[in-house]
Structure formats: C-alpha cells, structure tokens
Design a protein around this motif. Structure first.
Motif, PDB file in Angstrom:
ATOM      1  N   ASP A   1      -6.590  -0.353   0.458  1.00  0.00           N
ATOM      2  CA  ASP A   1      -6.227   0.234  -0.817  1.00  0.00           C
ATOM      3  C   ASP A   1      -4.865   0.915  -0.757  1.00  0.00           C
ATOM      4  O   ASP A   1      -4.431   1.399   0.302  1.00  0.00           O
ATOM      5  CB  ASP A   1      -7.281   1.252  -1.259  1.00  0.00           C
ATOM      6  CG  ASP A   1      -8.596   0.601  -1.628  1.00  0.00           C
ATOM      7  OD1 ASP A   1      -8.584  -0.598  -1.962  1.00  0.00           O
ATOM      8  OD2 ASP A   1      -9.629   1.292  -1.565  1.00  0.00           O
TER       9      ASP A   1
ATOM     10  N   ARG B   1      -3.460  -2.810  -3.858  1.00  0.00           N
ATOM     11  CA  ARG B   1      -4.231  -3.214  -2.689  1.00  0.00           C
ATOM     12  C   ARG B   1      -3.489  -4.329  -1.959  1.00  0.00           C
ATOM     13  O   ARG B   1      -3.157  -5.355  -2.543  1.00  0.00           O
ATOM     14  CB  ARG B   1      -5.624  -3.666  -3.134  1.00  0.00           C
ATOM     15  CG  ARG B   1      -6.569  -4.012  -2.009  1.00  0.00           C
ATOM     16  CD  ARG B   1      -7.992  -4.170  -2.539  1.00  0.00           C
ATOM     17  NE  ARG B   1      -8.889  -4.671  -1.510  1.00  0.00           N
ATOM     18  CZ  ARG B   1      -9.401  -3.923  -0.521  1.00  0.00           C
ATOM     19  NH1 ARG B   1      -9.112  -2.637  -0.470  1.00  0.00           N
ATOM     20  NH2 ARG B   1     -10.202  -4.455   0.384  1.00  0.00           N
TER      21      ARG B   1
ATOM     22  N   GLU C   1      -4.194  -6.280 -10.545  1.00  0.00           N
ATOM     23  CA  GLU C   1      -5.300  -6.251  -9.593  1.00  0.00           C
ATOM     24  C   GLU C   1      -5.447  -7.525  -8.767  1.00  0.00           C
ATOM     25  O   GLU C   1      -6.020  -7.475  -7.674  1.00  0.00           O
ATOM     26  CB  GLU C   1      -6.609  -5.981 -10.335  1.00  0.00           C
ATOM     27  CG  GLU C   1      -6.632  -4.600 -10.999  1.00  0.00           C
ATOM     28  CD  GLU C   1      -7.947  -4.321 -11.705  1.00  0.00           C
ATOM     29  OE1 GLU C   1      -8.785  -5.251 -11.806  1.00  0.00           O
ATOM     30  OE2 GLU C   1      -8.129  -3.171 -12.163  1.00  0.00           O
TER      31      GLU C   1
ATOM     32  N   THR D   1       0.819  -1.213   0.000  1.00  0.00           N
ATOM     33  CA  THR D   1       0.000   0.000   0.000  1.00  0.00           C
ATOM     34  C   THR D   1       0.852   1.263   0.000  1.00  0.00           C
ATOM     35  O   THR D   1       0.352   2.334  -0.317  1.00  0.00           O
ATOM     36  CB  THR D   1      -0.921   0.013   1.224  1.00  0.00           C
ATOM     37  OG1 THR D   1      -0.127  -0.111   2.416  1.00  0.00           O
ATOM     38  CG2 THR D   1      -1.911  -1.147   1.163  1.00  0.00           C
TER      39      THR D   1
ATOM     40  N   SER E   1       4.078  12.633  -8.512  1.00  0.00           N
ATOM     41  CA  SER E   1       4.142  12.685  -7.046  1.00  0.00           C
ATOM     42  C   SER E   1       5.550  12.522  -6.499  1.00  0.00           C
ATOM     43  O   SER E   1       5.828  12.885  -5.349  1.00  0.00           O
ATOM     44  CB  SER E   1       3.250  11.598  -6.448  1.00  0.00           C
ATOM     45  OG  SER E   1       3.770  10.313  -6.760  1.00  0.00           O
TER      46      SER E   1
ATOM     47  N   GLN F   1      -1.438   5.207 -12.121  1.00  0.00           N
ATOM     48  CA  GLN F   1      -1.730   3.989 -12.867  1.00  0.00           C
ATOM     49  C   GLN F   1      -0.659   3.736 -13.925  1.00  0.00           C
ATOM     50  O   GLN F   1      -0.195   4.652 -14.599  1.00  0.00           O
ATOM     51  CB  GLN F   1      -3.098   4.117 -13.546  1.00  0.00           C
ATOM     52  CG  GLN F   1      -4.269   4.138 -12.582  1.00  0.00           C
ATOM     53  CD  GLN F   1      -4.385   2.823 -11.822  1.00  0.00           C
ATOM     54  OE1 GLN F   1      -4.347   1.733 -12.402  1.00  0.00           O
ATOM     55  NE2 GLN F   1      -4.538   2.922 -10.508  1.00  0.00           N
TER      56      GLN F   1
ATOM     57  N   TRP G   1       6.529   3.646  -7.160  1.00  0.00           N
ATOM     58  CA  TRP G   1       5.406   2.807  -7.550  1.00  0.00           C
ATOM     59  C   TRP G   1       5.760   1.325  -7.442  1.00  0.00           C
ATOM     60  O   TRP G   1       4.904   0.496  -7.173  1.00  0.00           O
ATOM     61  CB  TRP G   1       4.968   3.147  -8.970  1.00  0.00           C
ATOM     62  CG  TRP G   1       3.638   2.565  -9.325  1.00  0.00           C
ATOM     63  CD1 TRP G   1       2.409   3.143  -9.142  1.00  0.00           C
ATOM     64  CD2 TRP G   1       3.385   1.278  -9.900  1.00  0.00           C
ATOM     65  NE1 TRP G   1       1.414   2.292  -9.566  1.00  0.00           N
ATOM     66  CE2 TRP G   1       1.985   1.141 -10.038  1.00  0.00           C
ATOM     67  CE3 TRP G   1       4.209   0.227 -10.312  1.00  0.00           C
ATOM     68  CZ2 TRP G   1       1.398  -0.002 -10.573  1.00  0.00           C
ATOM     69  CZ3 TRP G   1       3.620  -0.921 -10.840  1.00  0.00           C
ATOM     70  CH2 TRP G   1       2.230  -1.017 -10.965  1.00  0.00           C
TER      71      TRP G   1
ATOM     72  N   ASN H   1       2.954  -1.313  -6.194  1.00  0.00           N
ATOM     73  CA  ASN H   1       1.871  -0.520  -5.624  1.00  0.00           C
ATOM     74  C   ASN H   1       0.527  -1.189  -5.888  1.00  0.00           C
ATOM     75  O   ASN H   1       0.210  -1.575  -7.013  1.00  0.00           O
ATOM     76  CB  ASN H   1       1.884   0.878  -6.257  1.00  0.00           C
ATOM     77  CG  ASN H   1       0.865   1.809  -5.639  1.00  0.00           C
ATOM     78  OD1 ASN H   1       1.018   2.248  -4.518  1.00  0.00           O
ATOM     79  ND2 ASN H   1      -0.195   2.115  -6.392  1.00  0.00           N
TER      80      ASN H   1
ATOM     81  N   ASP I   1       6.650   7.516  -9.798  1.00  0.00           N
ATOM     82  CA  ASP I   1       5.609   8.314 -10.427  1.00  0.00           C
ATOM     83  C   ASP I   1       6.119   9.742 -10.555  1.00  0.00           C
ATOM     84  O   ASP I   1       6.393  10.403  -9.541  1.00  0.00           O
ATOM     85  CB  ASP I   1       4.340   8.256  -9.570  1.00  0.00           C
ATOM     86  CG  ASP I   1       3.278   9.225 -10.047  1.00  0.00           C
ATOM     87  OD1 ASP I   1       3.040   9.278 -11.265  1.00  0.00           O
ATOM     88  OD2 ASP I   1       2.711   9.946  -9.199  1.00  0.00           O
TER      89      ASP I   1
ATOM     90  N   GLU J   1      -2.106   3.787  -1.180  1.00  0.00           N
ATOM     91  CA  GLU J   1      -2.145   5.228  -0.955  1.00  0.00           C
ATOM     92  C   GLU J   1      -1.873   6.000  -2.240  1.00  0.00           C
ATOM     93  O   GLU J   1      -2.444   7.067  -2.470  1.00  0.00           O
ATOM     94  CB  GLU J   1      -1.119   5.606   0.121  1.00  0.00           C
ATOM     95  CG  GLU J   1      -1.421   4.983   1.481  1.00  0.00           C
ATOM     96  CD  GLU J   1      -0.332   5.229   2.500  1.00  0.00           C
ATOM     97  OE1 GLU J   1       0.462   6.193   2.303  1.00  0.00           O
ATOM     98  OE2 GLU J   1      -0.255   4.484   3.483  1.00  0.00           O
ATOM     99  N   LEU J   2      -1.008   5.473  -3.109  1.00  0.00           N
ATOM    100  CA  LEU J   2      -0.674   6.110  -4.380  1.00  0.00           C
ATOM    101  C   LEU J   2      -1.676   5.662  -5.445  1.00  0.00           C
ATOM    102  O   LEU J   2      -1.885   4.461  -5.649  1.00  0.00           O
ATOM    103  CB  LEU J   2       0.753   5.743  -4.792  1.00  0.00           C
ATOM    104  CG  LEU J   2       1.277   6.334  -6.101  1.00  0.00           C
ATOM    105  CD1 LEU J   2       1.328   7.844  -6.052  1.00  0.00           C
ATOM    106  CD2 LEU J   2       2.681   5.756  -6.399  1.00  0.00           C
ATOM    107  N   LYS J   3      -2.285   6.599  -6.134  1.00  0.00           N
ATOM    108  CA  LYS J   3      -3.321   6.287  -7.109  1.00  0.00           C
ATOM    109  C   LYS J   3      -2.821   6.275  -8.549  1.00  0.00           C
ATOM    110  O   LYS J   3      -3.595   6.050  -9.474  1.00  0.00           O
ATOM    111  CB  LYS J   3      -4.479   7.283  -6.991  1.00  0.00           C
ATOM    112  CG  LYS J   3      -5.096   7.346  -5.606  1.00  0.00           C
ATOM    113  CD  LYS J   3      -5.550   5.973  -5.086  1.00  0.00           C
ATOM    114  CE  LYS J   3      -6.149   6.059  -3.695  1.00  0.00           C
ATOM    115  NZ  LYS J   3      -6.468   4.715  -3.158  1.00  0.00           N
TER     116      LYS J   3
END
Length: 326
Positions: free
Chosen positions: A315, A205, A303, A157, A182, A321, A186, A203, A179, A317-319
């Motif tokens: 989930d 879930r 996933e 996470t 940010s 993709q 990742w 990175n 990334d 913390e870093l979104k």
C-alpha cells in the motif's frame, strides 16, 4: 518535501524511454487490438511473440507482446547514449546495492537488467536493430496512427522517494502534484527527452505499471479511434476521455487492451529541454489538474494497474485522496 535540485550531470546518460514488454494471454486477440485497432506496425511475429513499432520509429520495437498465462509487465526499457554509459550504469546500480545482470535480448546489443528501489524492473541498452523509415508510407496509417512511444506512468508507494531516485540518474521534474496537508508529493512527471515526461509516478498501491502512452498525430486521430472502437466491439475498453490534461496540456484517451493493460493515446504537450525549466505545481484538489475541462477520472484509473512479473506490491504510504468521479 521540496523538489530535489535537477541533476544536470548524471552518472550515465539516458537518452529516452524505449519499450515495454507485456505478457498477454491471447496473442491473436492482442494482435487485433494493437495492430488492427490502434495501428502499431508489426516488425516480427511467431506463435509466442509479436514486436511492434510506431510509424516514426526506426528502432526495431517499442512494444514486445509475449504469450503467457498471466497478464503482467516484464520490464520497462530505456536507451542510453553509448556503450560506456551501459558500463557506468552497471557500476552505479551495483554501488546502490541494487541487482545487476547482463541479459540477452533479441534485436538488441548488450542489455543491463536491474530495478529501482521500489521494485520496478528496468532494462538499459545502447544498440537496437534499425529499420527503414516508414513515416511517409501513409497507406500504413490506420487506427489512431501511433507515431512513437511517449512515456510510462507507474504507481509508487512513495512518490518523494521515486522522484529523488530518478532525479539522481538525470530525470528532471516538469510538473507535480502535492498534498497541501502533508507537503508530500502525490504525483510527478519527469523527462529525459525534452517532452513533459518519459517517466511519471502516481501515488498508489505499487509498484505497478499505471499506463504506457503513445504519441499520435492529432486529437482528430483520437476521435476517429473512439468511433472505431465503439463500432468494433471495444466499447467497454474505453476507460477515460477524450479530454485535455491540465498537467502536460496534452489531449488524451485511456483504453484497456484485452488483458487490461492500460494504454494512453496522447498528443500536444510542450517542450521542456531548457536546463533551467521550472516545474509547474498543481494542488491535489484542483479539478483542472486531471482534466482541464474539470471532468474527474473514474475510480479504476486510481486503483487498477498492471503488476510487474515477480514483484510484490504494498500500500501507498500517503493516504491523501484526489477527486474521483462518482
């Protein structure tokens, strides 16, 4: 976030990764997959448990399969240098306020069970029963002829936090993905044994086990395994590849066992043993990061993963993709 400075003098000495324990729902189906198809060697079996090793391995096992009702991973195990390192590891994890207990494990000496800060269950030992060499018994080579366990990859996470923690116990970063927006990690690849990785973090879930990898003799063995799987009822178990990773430069194939545990067949990475080895950076959007030839990974690869027994997930913390195959 910048990479931490390598810790060349950790509080205890981890030699390498050692083995994984999977819970499987049908031991006979799992035996057919791991033994008759992949080619791992049985070192013990009864109605509840099968233990396996690779063709170059002298330790009793690199995989433990236990029959159970739900497919999970019970633990990831590592070998330390000597008994003193086990005691040092116990005291160090306790000082970090992480749980520690001595547990009994067949075919092993004293075994320390703990976890990392995000919840991955870890075990450490020094002594495992030794078996006679079989690497020149070529009549045993079948399937993809796995020689040895190579690495674990786990969903984290917070990859920055995972890298900082494993760096503190002597794992060193060889390659990483960040990334650009940010500045956060990742994914990262970290080693103890002098290859590209014993432990990697992606990175996502987690914590969950993304895959367990086995070193095989050559890319040709992987091609032969594909032909075998495609004609023996395992076509749907082929998830990704074959290909060559940009990261690690290794030739690879990802397959799923009958319970969905992801297995990578892997060869041809490079030496990283020098203490001044400099990590290689990859941009998250670089199409050659995943596969040198540019082919993106399927969505399932980002996933899906194996849950750890009794460990809750959350989930990432870093979104950010990565590139995903349509």
């Amino acid at each position: 976030m910048p990479l931490p400075k390598p810790n060349l003098y950790p509080p205890f000495n981890i030699v390498r990764l050692s083995h994984v324990e999977f819970v499987v729902t049908d031991l006979a189906l799992s035996r057919t997959f791991y033994v008759d198809t992949l080619g791992l060697q049985v070192t013990y079996e009864d109605g509840e448990t099968i233990t396996l090793r690779g063709l170059e391995e002298r330790g009793h096992h690199c995989v433990v399969l236990r029959r159970g009702g739900k497919p999970v991973a019970n633990s990831l195990s590592f070998k330390v240098y000597d008994e003193g390192d086990l005691d040092k590891a116990h005291d160090w994890f306790k000082a970090q306020r992480l749980p520690v207990e001595w547990v009994e494990r067949p075919w092993q000496g004293r075994t320390l069970r703990t976890r990392d800060p995000i919840g991955i269950p870890l075990e450490f030992y020094c002594h495992m029963d030794r078996l006679p060499p079989i690497h020149q018994k070529y009549k045993l080579y079948r399937g993809v002829s796995p020689l040895r366990i190579d690495h674990f990859n786990c969903f984290s996470t917070n990859v920055d936090d995972s890298v900082a923690f494993y760096n503190s116990i002597g794992f060193r970063v060889t390659e990483y993905t960040d990334d650009a927006e940010s500045g956060k990690l990742w994914a990262a690849w970290m080693h103890r044994k002098g290859g590209v990785h014993d432990m990697a973090f992606t990175n996502g879930r987690g914590p969950r086990l993304h895959h367990t990898a086995f070193w095989v003799p050559s890319p040709l063995n992987i091609i032969e395994l594909l032909d075998l799987m495609a004609t023996t009822g395992y076509l749907a178990n082929i998830e990704r590849g074959p290909g060559r990773h940009g990261i690690s430069n290794a030739f690879f194939l990802y397959v799923r066992d009958p319970d969905g545990h992801r297995i990578e067949l892997y060869c041809s990475d490079y030496q990283t043993v020098d203490p001044e080895h400099e990590p290689i950076r990859w941009d998250l959007k670089d199409p050659q990061r995943q596969t040198l030839w540019g082919a993106p990974a399927p969505r399932s690869w980002f996933e899906e993963g194996t849950f750890f027994a009794g460990v809750d997930v959350r989930d990432a913390e870093l979104k950010a993709q990565p590139i995903v195959a349509p």
